[in-house]
Enzyme design. Sequence first.
Site, PDB file in Angstrom:
ATOM      1  N   ASP A  25       0.836  -1.204   0.000  1.00  0.00           N
ATOM      2  CA  ASP A  25       0.000   0.000   0.000  1.00  0.00           C
ATOM      3  C   ASP A  25       0.872   1.254   0.000  1.00  0.00           C
ATOM      4  OD1 ASP A  25      -2.287   1.513   0.081  1.00  0.00           O
ATOM      5  OD2 ASP A  25      -2.745   1.115   2.190  1.00  0.00           O
ATOM      6  N   ASN A  27       1.315   3.428  -2.840  1.00  0.00           N
ATOM      7  CA  ASN A  27       1.879   3.872  -4.124  1.00  0.00           C
ATOM      8  C   ASN A  27       1.402   5.277  -4.478  1.00  0.00           C
ATOM      9  OD1 ASN A  27       2.967   1.336  -4.379  1.00  0.00           O
ATOM     10  ND2 ASN A  27       1.500   0.614  -5.898  1.00  0.00           N
ATOM     11  N   TRP A  30       2.999   7.894  -2.266  1.00  0.00           N
ATOM     12  CA  TRP A  30       4.416   8.024  -2.643  1.00  0.00           C
ATOM     13  C   TRP A  30       4.528   8.988  -3.826  1.00  0.00           C
ATOM     14  CZ3 TRP A  30       7.186   7.268  -7.096  1.00  0.00           C
ATOM     15  CH2 TRP A  30       8.569   7.158  -6.989  1.00  0.00           C
ATOM     16  N   ARG A  38      -0.559   9.382  -9.875  1.00  0.00           N
ATOM     17  CA  ARG A  38      -0.640   8.146  -9.097  1.00  0.00           C
ATOM     18  C   ARG A  38       0.002   6.962  -9.819  1.00  0.00           C
ATOM     19  NH1 ARG A  38      -3.952   7.468  -4.997  1.00  0.00           N
ATOM     20  NH2 ARG A  38      -4.324   5.314  -5.611  1.00  0.00           N
ATOM     21  N   HIS A  42       2.511   3.535  -8.954  1.00  0.00           N
ATOM     22  CA  HIS A  42       2.303   2.120  -9.266  1.00  0.00           C
ATOM     23  C   HIS A  42       3.480   1.557 -10.071  1.00  0.00           C
ATOM     24  CE1 HIS A  42      -1.543   2.240  -7.452  1.00  0.00           C
ATOM     25  NE2 HIS A  42      -2.130   2.970  -8.388  1.00  0.00           N
ATOM     26  N   SER A  70      -7.233  -5.870  -5.653  1.00  0.00           N
ATOM     27  CA  SER A  70      -8.321  -6.485  -4.888  1.00  0.00           C
ATOM     28  C   SER A  70      -9.618  -6.431  -5.688  1.00  0.00           C
ATOM     29  CB  SER A  70      -8.505  -5.761  -3.549  1.00  0.00           C
ATOM     30  OG  SER A  70      -9.229  -4.568  -3.740  1.00  0.00           O
ATOM     31  N   ASN A  73     -10.750  -2.956  -5.966  1.00  0.00           N
ATOM     32  CA  ASN A  73      -9.969  -1.940  -6.690  1.00  0.00           C
ATOM     33  C   ASN A  73     -10.601  -1.517  -8.027  1.00  0.00           C
ATOM     34  OD1 ASN A  73      -6.730  -3.183  -5.533  1.00  0.00           O
ATOM     35  ND2 ASN A  73      -7.931  -1.466  -4.758  1.00  0.00           N
TER      36      ASN A  73
HETATM   37  C1  FPP Z   1      -2.095   0.272  -3.193  1.00  0.00           C
HETATM   38  O1  FPP Z   1      -1.572   1.570  -3.183  1.00  0.00           O
HETATM   39  C2  FPP Z   1      -1.545  -0.434  -4.317  1.00  0.00           C
HETATM   40  C3  FPP Z   1      -2.281  -1.011  -5.299  1.00  0.00           C
HETATM   41  C4  FPP Z   1      -3.756  -1.020  -5.338  1.00  0.00           C
HETATM   42  C5  FPP Z   1      -1.619  -1.660  -6.412  1.00  0.00           C
HETATM   43  C6  FPP Z   1      -0.433  -2.451  -6.035  1.00  0.00           C
HETATM   44  C7  FPP Z   1       0.311  -2.845  -7.226  1.00  0.00           C
HETATM   45  C8  FPP Z   1       1.659  -2.836  -7.312  1.00  0.00           C
HETATM   46  C9  FPP Z   1       2.539  -2.491  -6.178  1.00  0.00           C
HETATM   47  C10 FPP Z   1       2.344  -3.268  -8.524  1.00  0.00           C
HETATM   48  C11 FPP Z   1       1.969  -4.664  -8.823  1.00  0.00           C
HETATM   49  C12 FPP Z   1       2.892  -5.287  -9.699  1.00  0.00           C
HETATM   50  C13 FPP Z   1       2.594  -6.358 -10.437  1.00  0.00           C
HETATM   51  C14 FPP Z   1       3.674  -7.047 -11.128  1.00  0.00           C
HETATM   52  C15 FPP Z   1       1.218  -6.887 -10.604  1.00  0.00           C
HETATM   53  P1  FPP Z   1      -2.599   2.771  -3.307  1.00  0.00           P
HETATM   54  O2  FPP Z   1      -2.754   3.103  -4.753  1.00  0.00           O
HETATM   55  O3  FPP Z   1      -3.870   2.430  -2.609  1.00  0.00           O
HETATM   56  O4  FPP Z   1      -1.828   3.912  -2.564  1.00  0.00           O
HETATM   57  P2  FPP Z   1      -2.500   5.091  -1.712  1.00  0.00           P
HETATM   58  O5  FPP Z   1      -3.248   4.435  -0.592  1.00  0.00           O
HETATM   59  O6  FPP Z   1      -1.319   5.865  -1.243  1.00  0.00           O
HETATM   60  O7  FPP Z   1      -3.382   5.851  -2.640  1.00  0.00           O
END
Ligand code: FPP
Length: 249
Positions: A25, A27, A30, A38, A42, A70, A73
Amino acid sequence: MFTEKTTPQPLDATRIPAHVAIIMDGNGRWAKKRFLPRIAGHKQGMENVKVITKAASRLGVKVLTLYAFSTENWKRPDSEVNYLMGLPVDFFGVFMPELIAENVRVQVMGELDALPAKTRQAAEDAMAETAANTGMVLNFALNYGARDELVQATREIAQAAAAGTLDPATIDDTTVAAHLMTRHLGALADPDLLIRTSGENRLSNFLLWQIAYSELVFTPVFWPDFTPAVLTAAIADYQARDRRFGGIH
Ligand code: FPP
């Protein structure tokens, strides 16, 4: 509490958690911190999957389960969902030779039928191309939700009971576990250690059955900043804990 400033910890090589699961979590935050879109978060998150996969494999972890997408998502804007659905294609396209060199076997669990064709194909190709590897299992949860998993399992078990092939009186833990999406992991289906990054202290519909006795570690570090040193610190914390599984010592 482990941050980017965490220093490498000495580990007991005989007590490495066999199954480590990570809720990746942060991304988006960050990226926001860097005034980036955003999807840049990722992309960096995907790059970090490569780093942490190698680190976990070299530490002796047997299964690394990563929550990549998920069942909830899909609520995100189409542009972000489309980008996320392209990540497995990019990831396996570029990283496959290294995964093979590391002897890593890829598994993907979730509602794969509902994925775009290119995403599903990338997942199936990655599983097929690494099927003979005997090292760490890199287990992606993609379009995965624990409640959905438990609903499916319940339906399958109920169907077997209704068809007369299963006596309801014999249903136990192993019956349920055999119908979960982690069944391919056999005795390693339950994570020993579950890590969530980004400072959120919740489970977000991840592996609700399997984490019954997992040790939980929450770190404020955003996923793209989660280094092998932070992973090592989380494992050191795990090794310092007393796991009793409901018993006493
Ligand atoms: C949550 O961060 C992250 C996700 C929903 C996606 C996770 C996916 C990756 C790390 C890459 C996956 C790689 C492969 C190879 C499938 P968020 O977007 O909810 O962050 P935030 O809470 O700060 O908005």
